[in-house]
Design an enzyme around this catalytic site. Structure first.
Site, PDB file in Angstrom:
ATOM      1  N   ARG A  25       0.815  -1.225   0.000  1.00 28.87           N
ATOM      2  CA  ARG A  25       0.000   0.000   0.000  1.00 28.87           C
ATOM      3  C   ARG A  25       0.838   1.260   0.000  1.00 28.87           C
ATOM      4  NH1 ARG A  25      -2.998  -0.874   5.447  1.00 28.87           N
ATOM      5  NH2 ARG A  25      -0.844  -1.485   5.920  1.00 28.87           N
ATOM      6  N   GLU A  30       6.025   6.990  12.319  1.00 20.77           N
ATOM      7  CA  GLU A  30       5.797   8.039  13.304  1.00 20.77           C
ATOM      8  C   GLU A  30       6.980   8.997  13.219  1.00 20.77           C
ATOM      9  OE1 GLU A  30       3.289   5.333  16.542  1.00 20.77           O
ATOM     10  OE2 GLU A  30       5.399   5.813  16.921  1.00 20.77           O
ATOM     11  N   GLN A  48       5.983  25.911  16.263  1.00 14.83           N
ATOM     12  CA  GLN A  48       5.707  26.407  14.915  1.00 14.83           C
ATOM     13  C   GLN A  48       6.248  25.394  13.917  1.00 14.83           C
ATOM     14  OE1 GLN A  48       6.653  30.572  14.164  1.00 14.83           O
ATOM     15  NE2 GLN A  48       7.258  30.139  12.063  1.00 14.83           N
ATOM     16  N   ASN A  50       6.989  25.110   9.700  1.00 15.79           N
ATOM     17  CA  ASN A  50       7.044  25.787   8.407  1.00 15.79           C
ATOM     18  C   ASN A  50       7.165  24.757   7.288  1.00 15.79           C
ATOM     19  OD1 ASN A  50       7.193  28.167   9.954  1.00 15.79           O
ATOM     20  ND2 ASN A  50       9.422  28.116   9.940  1.00 15.79           N
ATOM     21  N   HIS A  63      20.117  30.669   8.074  1.00 16.80           N
ATOM     22  CA  HIS A  63      19.263  31.475   8.940  1.00 16.80           C
ATOM     23  C   HIS A  63      19.338  31.030  10.398  1.00 16.80           C
ATOM     24  CE1 HIS A  63      16.697  31.761   5.040  1.00 16.80           C
ATOM     25  NE2 HIS A  63      17.656  32.659   5.041  1.00 16.80           N
ATOM     26  N   LYS A  72      15.678  23.909  15.074  1.00 20.28           N
ATOM     27  CA  LYS A  72      14.852  23.396  13.980  1.00 20.28           C
ATOM     28  C   LYS A  72      15.092  21.913  13.761  1.00 20.28           C
ATOM     29  CE  LYS A  72      14.510  27.637  11.181  1.00 20.28           C
ATOM     30  NZ  LYS A  72      14.858  28.255   9.864  1.00 20.28           N
ATOM     31  N   TYR A 132       9.920  22.233   8.567  1.00 24.16           N
ATOM     32  CA  TYR A 132      10.778  22.652   9.672  1.00 24.16           C
ATOM     33  C   TYR A 132       9.923  22.757  10.933  1.00 24.16           C
ATOM     34  CZ  TYR A 132      12.478  25.482   5.591  1.00 24.16           C
ATOM     35  OH  TYR A 132      12.839  25.967   4.355  1.00 24.16           O
ATOM     36  N   ASP A 170      19.568  36.721   1.271  1.00 21.96           N
ATOM     37  CA  ASP A 170      20.563  35.673   1.507  1.00 21.96           C
ATOM     38  C   ASP A 170      21.841  35.941   0.722  1.00 21.96           C
ATOM     39  OD1 ASP A 170      18.825  34.402   3.205  1.00 21.96           O
ATOM     40  OD2 ASP A 170      18.277  32.806   1.817  1.00 21.96           O
TER      41      ASP A 170
END
Length: 199
Positions: A25, A30, A48, A50, A63, A72, A132, A170
């Site tokens: 399938r 997880e 948060q 992103n 960054h 992150k 992220y 950048d």
């Protein structure tokens, strides 16, 4: 299902590998479990998330954010990217050193880089989508960047960075040396294990 730490780099960057169950399938895994993350010494709370999409040759980064402190956890859900983290902490024994690796929808690896590291990636395929998970909410007044081509860092990008598709911000980011001369860099300092912000 178990999440494990596959490897550790620069003492702080952790490559996280989930257990994947596959059959005719497709697959199931997880990608995040608070209890297992906590047991592995990873953050168990993210505030948060992103999601970016980039075509081949796009380069984003490097960054970072100091208030609130932001770590992150990065993974690729479509395509392939070369993910990089650079130590920018004053007083760190690995200051200016970097770790980079290919992360893809196929290998399903995740890269955790905590507060004090500048992060970025280049897309190796079209339609590269990166998620992220962040430990701090974005604050435009307390974030910045380091130039992805800073020779003092010497990242070995798997592409010609002179032809990279990137933002003006950048492209004109400061060098690591310029960052270390700024007053804000005094807020991003190395702390020995056990006395460190997990974010």
């Amino acid at each position: 299902m178990q999440v494990r730490i596959e490897s550790v780099h620069l003492g702080e960057i952790k490559v996280v590998a989930p257990e994947v169950f596959g059959d005719a399938r497709g697959f199931f895994m997880e990608a995040y479990r608070a209890d297992q993350f906590r047991e592995l010494g990873l953050p168990a709370e993210f505030v948060q998330e992103n999601h970016s999409r980039s075509d081949k040759g796009v380069l984003r980064g490097l960054h970072f954010q100091w208030e609130p402190p932001m770590g992150k956890l990065m993974r690729v859900v479509s395509g392939e990217a070369f993910v990089v983290a650079v130590d920018i902490r004053k007083g760190s024994p690995t200051l200016g050193r970097w770790h980079g690796m290919v992360v893809s929808a196929e290998n399903k690896k995740q890269v955790w880089a905590p507060y004090g590291f500048a992060r970025g990636f280049c897309a190796l395929t079209d339609g590269c989508e990166v998620l992220y998970k962040c430990t701090g909410i974005y604050n435009a007044k307390c974030e910045s960047g380091i130039h992805f081509g800073d020779p003092a860092i010497g990242i070995d990008w798997p592409m010609d960075i002179s032809a990279a598709k990137t933002s003006d911000r950048d492209r004109h980011a400061q060098s690591l040396a310029e960052w270390l001369k700024s007053p804000n860099s005094d807020r991003v300092v190395y702390r020995k294990s056990g006395d460190r912000d997990i974010g």
